[in-house]
Design an enzyme around this catalytic site. Structure first.
Site, mmCIF file in Angstrom:
data_model
loop_
_atom_site.group_PDB
_atom_site.id
_atom_site.type_symbol
_atom_site.label_atom_id
_atom_site.label_comp_id
_atom_site.label_asym_id
_atom_site.label_seq_id
_atom_site.Cartn_x
_atom_site.Cartn_y
_atom_site.Cartn_z
ATOM 1 N N CYS A 1 -32.043 -78.212 -25.519
ATOM 2 C CA CYS A 1 -31.467 -76.867 -25.621
ATOM 3 C C CYS A 1 -30.069 -76.884 -25.008
ATOM 4 O O CYS A 1 -29.611 -77.894 -24.479
ATOM 5 C CB CYS A 1 -32.341 -75.847 -24.897
ATOM 6 S SG CYS A 1 -32.464 -76.170 -23.130
ATOM 7 N N CYS B 1 -29.634 -77.987 -21.420
ATOM 8 C CA CYS B 1 -29.581 -79.429 -21.175
ATOM 9 C C CYS B 1 -28.132 -79.916 -21.145
ATOM 10 O O CYS B 1 -27.768 -80.773 -20.338
ATOM 11 C CB CYS B 1 -30.353 -80.182 -22.250
ATOM 12 S SG CYS B 1 -32.113 -79.840 -22.288
ATOM 13 N N ASP C 1 3.059 -73.099 -47.528
ATOM 14 C CA ASP C 1 4.462 -73.469 -47.692
ATOM 15 C C ASP C 1 4.678 -74.466 -48.829
ATOM 16 O O ASP C 1 5.785 -74.862 -49.097
ATOM 17 C CB ASP C 1 5.014 -74.040 -46.382
ATOM 18 C CG ASP C 1 4.358 -75.350 -45.997
ATOM 19 O OD1 ASP C 1 3.269 -75.636 -46.536
ATOM 20 O OD2 ASP C 1 4.923 -76.076 -45.167
#
Length: 618
Positions: free
Chosen positions: A148, A151, A571
């Site tokens: 998780c 951790c 551009d």
């Protein structure tokens, strides 16, 4: 004394430098050992009366590497006592001047000579590079054992306690740790050891092993798949027992009831302590760091249900002397709660890791753009070698239709190169002597030779891949906020669960079984922790999907800021192309229809290699 310059193959990290240096230091008559992993070179001074070049090369081979002597300079060495270095610190944006002087002594007279004819830019780059490599190391570690977002926080805390660590960034979704540290103070081994002490696994991955992540991900998916089906099969009978409580007319509704307890107890043990062992390991690791994580919630919730049921089962046996229900179902047993919680959490992790695997395919596609071999001229002979063996200064031959293996400068010939993978330009770019070429782009028509100027991790394509990997491993500002909440989230959830138990059992007069189930419900509902998981996963998916469509995102902060964009200005037209020309319209000025015009044009252009001809034929 003699100075020996070496070309060393097989090095991939700072640890390699130390291994080779340690092996050479054991030889007699060796001094001033300098090993550079980035350049793949080394130098040292030897006493020719005690040692020769072959012995040096043999020592490097014993250490597990290949070496070749590329230059040997004999002469008197200048010791450190003869060198005077004056240090002057300036601000980062202030200009600075480098002045070198040598003192020439003849007939007891000394004369200082200022060296002015030097390549200033090259010198500055060399000084900056050497100072960076000497002080700051950068390493990417592959992690295992995380369950998780908490951790990731535990690993960061453990790594930051290692002396010399300047920055530690752990990404739960990518399962990687990006660490910047002082190589003079600590080593990669120290970092790996610190992570292992925290209860997780860490491994330094060879940058040349492009399939490592795929193998690791496939193994993890297979592991979670097996664990899910194993726990699901064991839990399935308990699901049927639950249905029998509500639908008495199902087969076995009365005859199976006395055996519910003993069967559930036997089936839950392997699920709780074999499939769920990882949650207990996560709980122990968190306690070592004096904190809690999501594993703590799962371990506490399932253990409460299991051990409460086990105690009731044992008390029933002590009271009645029977392992089966004498009057039907044994009361207050909740083994199925523990078994199904673990089964569903494992299912969620299986689906989650499959999603991560799909996200990493974008990086694999980028890596697949690189050529695998190169035609190199060495000793007047053209030979095919692996791209990893190309070194600076090699003369590389590229023929029509081949991918350019590394970055370099054309020294002979001319051609048109398809650079759409890098620039998006739909038409090939004309290249002549002196022009730069980029690895991964495709040579279209002519043959040419170029000098390799950037190889390995220096190439533009390698830097793009590294940019995406770093972006996936970076943290968005919102993730920092999520991590702070996650650090307090688990203790708060446990506190609320305890309060829930006390309120129901003490103040509302509920029985112990109901109060414990309320405690477990609060714990379990909080287990997924979407707050800690969603942010890193979305960052990983976002950067991976962007790379798949040719959009390179530099990190978590730009990705988070992108939600505020309401206008995009381009551009150049090349940015918006598909990378190759396409026929969009066919206009007839005579009696021929469109199909006849296309057929004739295709016949005329089918042997041409020009991009416009290919567009017509396609």
């Amino acid at each position: 004394m003699k100075t020996i310059e070496l070309e060393i193959k097989g090095m991939h990290c700072a640890s390699c430098e130390k291994i080779i240096s340690a092996e050479l230091a054991e030889l007699p008559g060796v001094s001033d050992i300098v090993i550079k992993v980035k350049e793949g070179t080394g130098s040292l001074n030897i006493d020719e009366t005690l040692l020769n070049v072959d012995q040096v090369i043999a020592a490097i081979k014993r250490a597990g590497y290949e070496a070749t002597a590329i230059n040997q300079l004999a002469g008197e060495l200048v010791t450190a006592d003869n060198i005077i270095i004056k240090r002057n610190e300036v601000n980062a944006n202030s200009p600075f001047k480098i002045k070198l002087e040598i003192s020439i002594e003849t007939n007891d007279q000394a004369k200082a000579v200022e060296i002015t004819s030097i390549k200033k830019q090259a010198l500055v780059e060399q000084i900056v590079e050497s100072s960076q490599s000497a002080s700051a190391g950068r390493v990417n570690l592959s992690l295992t054992g995380m369950h998780c977002a908490s951790c990731a926080g535990l690993i960061e805390r453990a790594v930051k306690k290692v002396p010399g660590v300047k920055q530690a960034n752990v990404n739960f979704a990518a399962e990687k740790a990006l660490i910047v540290f002082d190589e003079a103070t600590s080593s990669v081994g120290d970092l790996v050891q610190a992570i292992k002490k925290a209860g997780y696994g860490a491994e330094l991955v060879d940058a040349k092993d492009t399939e490592y992540d795929s193998r690791k991900r496939a193994a993890e998916i297979k592991s979670y798949q097996k664990r899910f089906w194993f726990s699901f099969v064991l839990s399935l009978p308990m699901l049927y027992f639950m249905l029998l409580d509500f639908f008495k007319w199902l087969p076995g509704g009365l005859s199976f009831a006395p055996y519910f307890g003993i069967i559930s107890f036997i089936l839950t043990i392997p699920v709780q302590f074999i499939i769920g062992a990882g949650f207990y390991r996560g709980l122990v690791s968190a306690l070592k760091m004096k904190t809690f994580n999501m594993d703590s919630l799962i371990a506490i919730g399932t253990s409460t249900a299991f051990f409460y049921s086990a105690i009731n089962f044992i008390l029933y046996f002590i009271k009645t002397g029977s392992l089966i229900g004498l009057e039907g179902k044994i009361p207050d047993l909740y083994f199925e709660t523990a078994a199904f919680l673990i089964t569903f959490v494992i299912l969620g992790k299986w689906l989650e890791i499959r999603t991560k695997g799909k996200t990493s395919e974008a990086i694999k596609k980028l890596m697949g753009l690189a050529a695998k071999t190169a035609k190199v001229i060495r000793n007047s002979v053209t030979q095919d070698i692996a791209i990893d063996e190309v070194i600076h200064g090699d003369i590389v031959v590229v023929r029509p239709g081949e991918k350019i293996p590394v970055d370099g400068k054309i020294i002979r010939g001319s051609s048109a190169v398809d650079e759409s993978m890098l620039t998006g330009e739909s038409l090939p770019v004309e290249k002549k002597v002196g022009d730069l070429v980029i690895g991964g782009t495709v040579n279209k028509v002519g043959s040419f030779e170029f000098e390799a100027t950037k190889v390995g991790s220096e190439t533009a394509l390698a830097q793009i891949v590294r940019l995406i990997e770093d972006a996936q491993g970076s943290k968005a500002p919102i993730q920092g906020f999520a991590d702070k909440i996650s650090a307090w989230f688990v203790p708060i959830v446990i506190a609320i669960a305890v309060i829930t138990f006390v309120v129901w059992y003490v103040f509302l007069g509920a029985n112990l079984a109901f109060a414990l189930m309320a405690f477990t419900a609060v714990i379990v509902i909080a287990c997924p922790c979407a707050l800690g998981l969603a942010t890193p996963t979305s960052l990983m998916v976002g950067t991976g999907k962007g790379a798949e469509y040719g959009i390179l995102i530099k990190g978590g902060e730009p990705l988070e800021a992108a939600c505020k964009i309401n206008t995009v200005i381009f551009d150049k037209t090349g940015t918006l192309t598909k990378g190759k020309p396409e026929v969009t319209d066919v206009i007839s000025f005579g009696s021929l229809d469109q199909e006849e015009i296309v057929s004739m044009a295709t016949s005329l252009e089918k042997l041409s290699e020009h991009p416009l001809a290919e567009a017509i034929c396609d």
